[in-house]
Motif scaffolding. Structure first.
Motif, PDB file in Angstrom:
ATOM      1  N   LEU A  53       0.823  -1.211   0.000  1.00  0.00           N
ATOM      2  CA  LEU A  53       0.000   0.000   0.000  1.00  0.00           C
ATOM      3  C   LEU A  53       0.854   1.257   0.000  1.00  0.00           C
ATOM      4  N   ALA A  54       1.929   1.251   0.771  1.00  0.00           N
ATOM      5  CA  ALA A  54       2.776   2.445   0.861  1.00  0.00           C
ATOM      6  C   ALA A  54       3.386   2.785  -0.490  1.00  0.00           C
ATOM      7  N   ILE A  55       3.897   1.773  -1.184  1.00  0.00           N
ATOM      8  CA  ILE A  55       4.533   2.035  -2.486  1.00  0.00           C
ATOM      9  C   ILE A  55       3.504   2.520  -3.498  1.00  0.00           C
ATOM     10  N   GLY A  56       2.383   1.810  -3.599  1.00  0.00           N
ATOM     11  CA  GLY A  56       1.387   2.186  -4.593  1.00  0.00           C
ATOM     12  C   GLY A  56       0.735   3.524  -4.298  1.00  0.00           C
ATOM     13  N   TYR A  57       0.330   3.738  -3.050  1.00  0.00           N
ATOM     14  CA  TYR A  57      -0.374   4.975  -2.704  1.00  0.00           C
ATOM     15  C   TYR A  57       0.548   6.184  -2.753  1.00  0.00           C
ATOM     16  N   ALA A  58       1.761   6.045  -2.217  1.00  0.00           N
ATOM     17  CA  ALA A  58       2.683   7.188  -2.192  1.00  0.00           C
ATOM     18  C   ALA A  58       3.081   7.597  -3.604  1.00  0.00           C
ATOM     19  N   SER A  59       3.438   6.620  -4.434  1.00  0.00           N
ATOM     20  CA  SER A  59       3.851   6.954  -5.808  1.00  0.00           C
ATOM     21  C   SER A  59       2.679   7.543  -6.592  1.00  0.00           C
ATOM     22  N   GLY A  60       1.486   6.972  -6.433  1.00  0.00           N
ATOM     23  CA  GLY A  60       0.332   7.504  -7.155  1.00  0.00           C
ATOM     24  C   GLY A  60      -0.042   8.906  -6.698  1.00  0.00           C
TER      25      GLY A  60
ATOM     26  N   LEU B  17      -8.726  -3.207 -14.900  1.00  0.00           N
ATOM     27  CA  LEU B  17      -7.450  -3.373 -15.599  1.00  0.00           C
ATOM     28  C   LEU B  17      -6.592  -4.479 -14.999  1.00  0.00           C
ATOM     29  N   LEU B  18      -7.112  -5.174 -13.997  1.00  0.00           N
ATOM     30  CA  LEU B  18      -6.320  -6.185 -13.303  1.00  0.00           C
ATOM     31  C   LEU B  18      -5.827  -7.294 -14.233  1.00  0.00           C
ATOM     32  N   PRO B  19      -6.667  -7.908 -15.079  1.00  0.00           N
ATOM     33  CA  PRO B  19      -6.138  -8.960 -15.969  1.00  0.00           C
ATOM     34  C   PRO B  19      -5.073  -8.448 -16.933  1.00  0.00           C
ATOM     35  N   LEU B  20      -5.258  -7.224 -17.423  1.00  0.00           N
ATOM     36  CA  LEU B  20      -4.286  -6.664 -18.369  1.00  0.00           C
ATOM     37  C   LEU B  20      -2.948  -6.394 -17.710  1.00  0.00           C
ATOM     38  N   THR B  21      -2.976  -5.840 -16.514  1.00  0.00           N
ATOM     39  CA  THR B  21      -1.717  -5.532 -15.830  1.00  0.00           C
ATOM     40  C   THR B  21      -0.969  -6.796 -15.426  1.00  0.00           C
ATOM     41  N   PHE B  22      -1.699  -7.871 -15.102  1.00  0.00           N
ATOM     42  CA  PHE B  22      -1.034  -9.121 -14.754  1.00  0.00           C
ATOM     43  C   PHE B  22      -0.294  -9.707 -15.955  1.00  0.00           C
TER      44      PHE B  22
ATOM     45  N   THR C 195       3.046 -10.071 -10.288  1.00  0.00           N
ATOM     46  CA  THR C 195       1.733  -9.639  -9.814  1.00  0.00           C
ATOM     47  C   THR C 195       1.853  -8.540  -8.765  1.00  0.00           C
ATOM     48  N   ARG C 196       2.946  -8.547  -8.011  1.00  0.00           N
ATOM     49  CA  ARG C 196       3.141  -7.498  -7.008  1.00  0.00           C
ATOM     50  C   ARG C 196       3.309  -6.139  -7.669  1.00  0.00           C
ATOM     51  N   LEU C 197       4.121  -6.072  -8.725  1.00  0.00           N
ATOM     52  CA  LEU C 197       4.299  -4.814  -9.448  1.00  0.00           C
ATOM     53  C   LEU C 197       2.990  -4.370 -10.090  1.00  0.00           C
ATOM     54  N   ALA C 198       2.226  -5.329 -10.616  1.00  0.00           N
ATOM     55  CA  ALA C 198       0.932  -4.987 -11.202  1.00  0.00           C
ATOM     56  C   ALA C 198      -0.002  -4.394 -10.149  1.00  0.00           C
ATOM     57  N   GLY C 199      -0.011  -4.970  -8.941  1.00  0.00           N
ATOM     58  CA  GLY C 199      -0.837  -4.421  -7.874  1.00  0.00           C
ATOM     59  C   GLY C 199      -0.416  -3.022  -7.474  1.00  0.00           C
ATOM     60  N   GLU C 200       0.885  -2.773  -7.422  1.00  0.00           N
ATOM     61  CA  GLU C 200       1.368  -1.440  -7.075  1.00  0.00           C
ATOM     62  C   GLU C 200       0.958  -0.416  -8.133  1.00  0.00           C
ATOM     63  N   VAL C 201       1.024  -0.807  -9.395  1.00  0.00           N
ATOM     64  CA  VAL C 201       0.629   0.108 -10.474  1.00  0.00           C
ATOM     65  C   VAL C 201      -0.860   0.435 -10.383  1.00  0.00           C
TER      66      VAL C 201
END
Length: 331
Positions: A141-148, A184-189, A195-201
């Motif tokens: 959450l920290a990586i995805g939320y902070a970067s976004g 966009l979950l299937p596309l990012t995977f 999958t971790r990087l896809a979740g962060e994005v």
């Protein structure tokens, strides 16, 4: 005549107080004393009534209820409970009712509905796995939320300050921004290597869109006269952004941050349940697969504490930067 009587009433009261002296601290209301006995009653029911099945940690749960009840009595006696008394009373009655209904009489279908002892046993025996899942969820959450959020604020400032940026970026935001990130979950995977990087994005997208839109709105609403006055005094474009645009747009920025945090919470759970093999969402999926519903409820409780703690910290940060605002929303 009525006015003179009205004016003299406080004087008469003051005179009575002067004669009788300081009455001392006002005792706590009677119903405040019900919180502690409610927990003691729950402890008594847990201890004395026979269990409907072989449940773990019944004695420990009764001792926990007893300890909380005694602490509430002490807090009430010292007038420190105050406004928390109704909630303490309701929680004690709720736990006692849950204990009687499920642990003693098994009125709810199992294993879907556990007992308070089951929940306590999960925290006592599986705390390491819960702690590890909490750590991975916070990291994701920290990586995805902070970067976004950072990218969203930068994009919003650029949209509010530059016509060329608005021309090129606005259509993309109107096309991609309103889409639910989970779509966009299937596309990012497929696109991203893990999958971790896809979740962060996806979490960055969930947090970035409201931050960008609200920052853009706040920057665009700044009075142009402020910029003109600053330019006449030799202010650079960097000064205009950092000292005028951003401070003026701060209330709107925090609205976007709050919206983005809520969206990130939802995206975190979905990503962990469907692809990321760690975190509280994955733990809940694992528990549900093995019909370990007390573990699932424990993960939900930990997740609730995590989310409300992060929301509280964001409110504290907002109150620090917006000290000049009065009568703001309190969390």
């Amino acid at each position: 005549m009525q006015n003179s009587q009205t004016i003299s009433e406080p004087t008469r009261t003051s005179a009575i107080r002067t004669k009788t002296g300081n009455p001392g601290p006002v005792p706590a209301p009677f119903w405040n004393w019900l919180a502690g006995p409610a927990w003691l009653l729950a402890a008594l029911l847990t201890w004395k009534l026979p269990d409907g099945d072989d449940f773990p940690d019944t004695d420990r749960f009764a001792l926990l209820l007893l300890a909380v009840g005694l602490c509430l009595l002490i807090l009430t006696a010292t007038r420190r409970l105050k406004g928390l008394a109704p909630w303490a009373l309701a929680l004690g009655l709720g736990l006692g009712l849950w204990e009687v209904v499920q642990a003693k009489f098994l009125l709810l279908p199992r294993p879907f509905f556990g007992t308070p002892q089951d929940l306590l046993d999960v925290f006592l025996t599986d705390w390491k796995r819960l702690g590890d899942s909490l750590f991975h969820s916070l990291l994701l959450l920290a990586i995805g939320y902070a970067s976004g959020s950072v990218l969203g604020i930068i994009t919003g400032v650029a949209l509010g300050r530059s016509h060329h940026v608005r021309y090129w970026v606005r259509p993309l935001m109107r096309l991609i921004g309103p889409l639910p990130p989970v779509a966009l979950l299937p596309l990012t995977f497929v696109i991203f290597p893990s999958t971790r990087l896809a979740g962060e994005v996806l979490m960055a997208l969930a947090a970035g869109f409201p931050a960008a839109v609200l920052t853009w709105s706040g920057v665009s609403a700044v009075d142009p006269a402020y910029y003109d006055v600053a330019r006449t005094m030799g202010a650079s474009n960097r000064f205009l952004v950092l000292r005028i645009a951003l401070p003026a747009a701060t209330p709107q920025i925090f609205v976007g941050l709050f919206m983005g945090l809520g969206s990130s919470f939802a995206m975190l759970v979905v990503a962990e349940m469907l692809g990321v093999k760690s975190g509280l969402g994955f733990y809940m999926q694992w528990a549900q697969g093995w019909a370990a519903y007390p573990n699932m409820y424990a993960a939900l409780l930990v997740m609730s504490v995590m989310c409300t703690t992060l929301m509280t910290l964001l409110f504290k940060l907002r109150d620090h930067f917006l000290k000049w605002q009065k009568n703001g929303l309190k969390w």
